[in-house]
Design a protein around this motif. Structure first.
Motif, PDB file in Angstrom:
ATOM      1  N   GLY A  14       0.780  -1.234   0.000  1.00  9.61           N
ATOM      2  CA  GLY A  14       0.000   0.000   0.000  1.00  9.61           C
ATOM      3  C   GLY A  14       0.805   1.274   0.000  1.00  9.61           C
ATOM      4  O   GLY A  14       0.288   2.344   0.336  1.00  9.61           O
ATOM      5  N   ALA A  15       2.079   1.211  -0.354  1.00 11.61           N
ATOM      6  CA  ALA A  15       2.898   2.426  -0.384  1.00 11.61           C
ATOM      7  C   ALA A  15       2.870   3.028  -1.779  1.00 11.61           C
ATOM      8  O   ALA A  15       2.571   2.355  -2.772  1.00 11.61           O
ATOM      9  CB  ALA A  15       4.341   2.109   0.006  1.00 11.61           C
ATOM     10  N   GLY A  16       3.199   4.318  -1.852  1.00 11.03           N
ATOM     11  CA  GLY A  16       3.310   4.954  -3.151  1.00 11.03           C
ATOM     12  C   GLY A  16       4.487   4.390  -3.920  1.00 11.03           C
ATOM     13  O   GLY A  16       5.382   3.765  -3.352  1.00 11.03           O
ATOM     14  N   ARG A  17       4.470   4.620  -5.217  1.00  8.79           N
ATOM     15  CA  ARG A  17       5.533   4.080  -6.067  1.00  8.79           C
ATOM     16  C   ARG A  17       6.686   5.061  -6.224  1.00  8.79           C
ATOM     17  O   ARG A  17       7.693   4.737  -6.875  1.00  8.79           O
ATOM     18  CB  ARG A  17       4.961   3.749  -7.445  1.00  8.79           C
ATOM     19  CG  ARG A  17       4.516   2.323  -7.681  1.00  8.79           C
ATOM     20  CD  ARG A  17       3.769   1.669  -6.562  1.00  8.79           C
ATOM     21  NE  ARG A  17       3.373   0.305  -6.917  1.00  8.79           N
ATOM     22  CZ  ARG A  17       2.741  -0.516  -6.089  1.00  8.79           C
ATOM     23  NH1 ARG A  17       2.443  -0.123  -4.858  1.00  8.79           N
ATOM     24  NH2 ARG A  17       2.425  -1.743  -6.473  1.00  8.79           N
ATOM     25  N   GLU A  18       6.584   6.236  -5.675  1.00 11.83           N
ATOM     26  CA  GLU A  18       7.677   7.199  -5.779  1.00 11.83           C
ATOM     27  C   GLU A  18       8.866   6.729  -4.958  1.00 11.83           C
ATOM     28  O   GLU A  18       8.716   6.068  -3.919  1.00 11.83           O
ATOM     29  CB  GLU A  18       7.226   8.586  -5.321  1.00 11.83           C
ATOM     30  CG  GLU A  18       6.170   9.214  -6.222  1.00 11.83           C
ATOM     31  CD  GLU A  18       6.657   9.335  -7.661  1.00 11.83           C
ATOM     32  OE1 GLU A  18       7.820   9.757  -7.860  1.00 11.83           O
ATOM     33  OE2 GLU A  18       5.897   8.998  -8.574  1.00 11.83           O
ATOM     34  N   ALA A  19      10.055   7.097  -5.394  1.00 12.56           N
ATOM     35  CA  ALA A  19      11.278   6.661  -4.718  1.00 12.56           C
ATOM     36  C   ALA A  19      11.305   7.105  -3.264  1.00 12.56           C
ATOM     37  O   ALA A  19      11.703   6.345  -2.377  1.00 12.56           O
ATOM     38  CB  ALA A  19      12.496   7.200  -5.464  1.00 12.56           C
TER      39      ALA A  19
END
Length: 282
Positions: free
Chosen positions: A142-147
């Motif tokens: 469930g985390a964002g895909r941004e670095a």
């Protein structure tokens, strides 16, 4: 008279054996003080009862604790739910991981020959070398895909590098989405015992398993000085080899109760817990 005394002693000891350690000791101390002093108390030992890391895990380590060293602190949360023990086969390390979406994925990576599978209660899936190189598996749900979001997930206070405080001086150096796996380079300062900090470098290899929204991360890192002396090559070899060999449907939920080590860590299966009382309707 001696025979009667011996018989009484046998029956008394048999009765005492059925009692708890505390009650048994109390009973024997009243009847036979000398015997009671010779009966050891049997109690469950916890991590605080072990004098050192070697006694706890069966492994040795350097006396110099650094930010990349597992300590007596709580084991890190990596989000990994294992369907079975990780394996070292040939030049690769394999693990069957339960993911959200009803998927079990067999993940693998092939580290340098000096990097070996780590064993012990502190580890989920991790490989380490005597030179200070390490690679470990983390699952991010469930985390964002941004670095920056992925780096934040890795550097959480309850994560691999947060035992003595949240890492500082965090900087994303590179994010290469053109490769499979995706590679993210990061630098940060990890807090060591005593409050000092030490700079570290890491490469995050990022994959997604078909059928699940979870992200699989292989975090390969070393201290900055080791990184400049060859640790970067070791990390990139492990990162480049990170892969999902196979997936299969599973009825296991991606929760701690599904981990094959759950009961070993003190967990109580739901089926057993119901014995404590009648089930209530939802």
């Amino acid at each position: 008279r001696l025979t009667m005394l011996s018989t009484s002693l046998v029956w008394l000891l048999a009765a005492a054996d059925a009692l708890s350690p505390v009650d048994r000791r109390t009973m024997l101390s009243v009847a036979f003080p000398a015997v009671a002093s010779a009966v050891p108390e049997q109690e469950m030992r916890t991590s605080s009862d072990f004098e050192n890391y070697a006694a706890l895990t069966g492994e040795s380590r350097s006396a110099n604790l650094g930010p990349g060293t597992i300590s007596g602190k709580s084991r890190p949360e990596t989000g990994v739910i294992l369907a079975g023990p990780p394996e070292s086969l040939g030049d690769s390390i394999y693990a069957d991981v339960v993911l959200n979406g009803g998927i079990a994925a067999r993940v693998a990576f092939s580290p340098a020959s000096t990097v070996k599978l780590a064993k012990g209660m502190y580890y989920d899936v991790e490989a380490r070398s005597k030179q200070g190189d390490s690679s470990y598996l983390q699952v991010v749900a469930g985390a964002g895909r941004e670095a920056t979001a992925l780096v934040d997930a890795v550097l959480r206070p309850d994560g691999r590098y947060g035992a003595f405080g949240p890492p500082t001086d965090v900087a994303v150096v590179a994010d290469d989405r053109s490769t499979t796996p995706r590679l993210i380079d990061v630098r940060f300062s990890a807090v060591a015992p005593g409050g000092s900090t030490a700079p570290r470098c890491a490469t995050l290899a990022v994959l997604a398993a078909p059928g699940s929204d979870d992200l699989l991360l292989l975090v390969s890192s070393s201290g900055e000085s080791r990184w400049k002396a060859g640790g970067d090559r070791v990390a990139r070899q492990a990162a480049a080899s990170f892969r999902v060999d196979a997936t299969r449907p599973t009825k296991l939920a991606a929760t701690k109760a599904s981990d094959f080590r759950f009961e070993e860590r003190g967990g109580l299966r739901a089926a057993v817990a119901k014995l404590a009382g009648p089930a209530e309707d939802d």
